[in-house]
Design an enzyme around this catalytic site. Sequence first.
Site, short mmCIF file in Angstrom:
data_model
loop_
_atom_site.label_atom_id
_atom_site.label_comp_id
_atom_site.label_asym_id
_atom_site.label_seq_id
_atom_site.Cartn_x
_atom_site.Cartn_y
_atom_site.Cartn_z
CB CYS A 46 -1.50 -1.04 -2.03
SG CYS A 46 -1.13 -1.00 -3.79
CG ASP A 99 -8.89 -1.41 0.20
OD1 ASP A 99 -7.70 -1.17 -0.07
OD2 ASP A 99 -9.83 -0.87 -0.41
CG HIS A 159 -5.75 1.04 -1.54
ND1 HIS A 159 -6.00 -0.30 -1.73
CD2 HIS A 159 -4.75 1.37 -2.39
CE1 HIS A 159 -5.18 -0.76 -2.67
NE2 HIS A 159 -4.42 0.22 -3.08
#
Length: 373
Positions: free
Chosen positions: A82, A261, A263
């Site tokens: 990430c 994000d 993820h």
Amino acid sequence: MCNATRDIMDCMFEVHSEILGDVDDIPQTNEPVWILGKRYNAIQDLYQIRQDIISKLWFTYRKNFVPIGGSEGYTTDKGWGCMLRCGQMVLAQALINFHLGRDWLWEPDSRDSAYLKILKKFEDKRGAPFSIHQIAAMGETEGKAIGQWFGPNTVAQVLKKLIKFDSGNQIVIHVALDNTVVISNIRDLCCVSVTDSIKIDWKPLLLVVPLRLGLSEINSVYIKGLKKCFQFKQSLGVIGGKPNLALYFIGYVGNEVIYLDPHLTQRSGSVDNKLTDESKELDASYHCKYASRMSILEMDPSVAVCFFCPSESDFIDLCQNIKDKLIEEEKQPLFEVIYEMPTEWLITSDSVATGSDIAGGSQESDKDEFEIL
């Protein structure tokens, strides 16, 4: 449930939510919305805000790519990549600002050659200069094994090394030491004599300032200054996150930060020249339709503030803004700007950030990297 059915249901839910107005990416408020140096009105400029956000390159977890670390290596970065993806997003935005301009907007059918050239630099291939493969491999020089989480400082140091190997690249990266931006160091890096010292040229600068803004949580004294960083026209946002979750913060509204994000695990592949429906679909997967937001107090205190200065005048303007708005106006400045490195500092490396990196799950120490005599 098969993937096709799930995709159809997800699409139906998204369309239904939009029709009902359930999308809650930007609050309906009169407070200004700031996205990488641009100010918007949340009510009047919602479409423009979303166009700005979707135009950012959004790098997420990918799967089924060529193994990293040999034939038995990782074929996905899910669970560990990430912060590496956040680093990719910052560098990609710098390249877009430089080659296409801050006002450039992405379109689903666009085949802009400069844009496609930038995107190819980040594809999940060993040969791409800023691929997950290259970043993970270079991370070993920073003491990070392949598959291990990075912190903000580590990914900045890795990109600083990698960018030197990108053929034809003009951008340079400087990672500030010890909460201090040293102007003379940056001028030495960016100012190049073109002809016998008669003309001085400036190399476009990506400036990264790793910071520690608290122990286990952000100290509220830094919030105002952190917000101001998003207002500068040179802003490239902040890489950081929540504990164990790296995020790329691109702006704020009120007391909430707006972020992309990484993820989400998507398939890997090549957009190439974007001639097929499949390549257009893959290109769209690099653009987030709706950003997320959270309270600024939920951020992990380990962050890296990023700026892009394509010209020397941009850098001078940035330094003046930092002085006026971050140093003189704040009781506890985020960081300092000085002209020369203090002579009492013995520098053994410029790969230092104060404190340790928590975002992304890493713990990094700077105790051996510089010494104050």
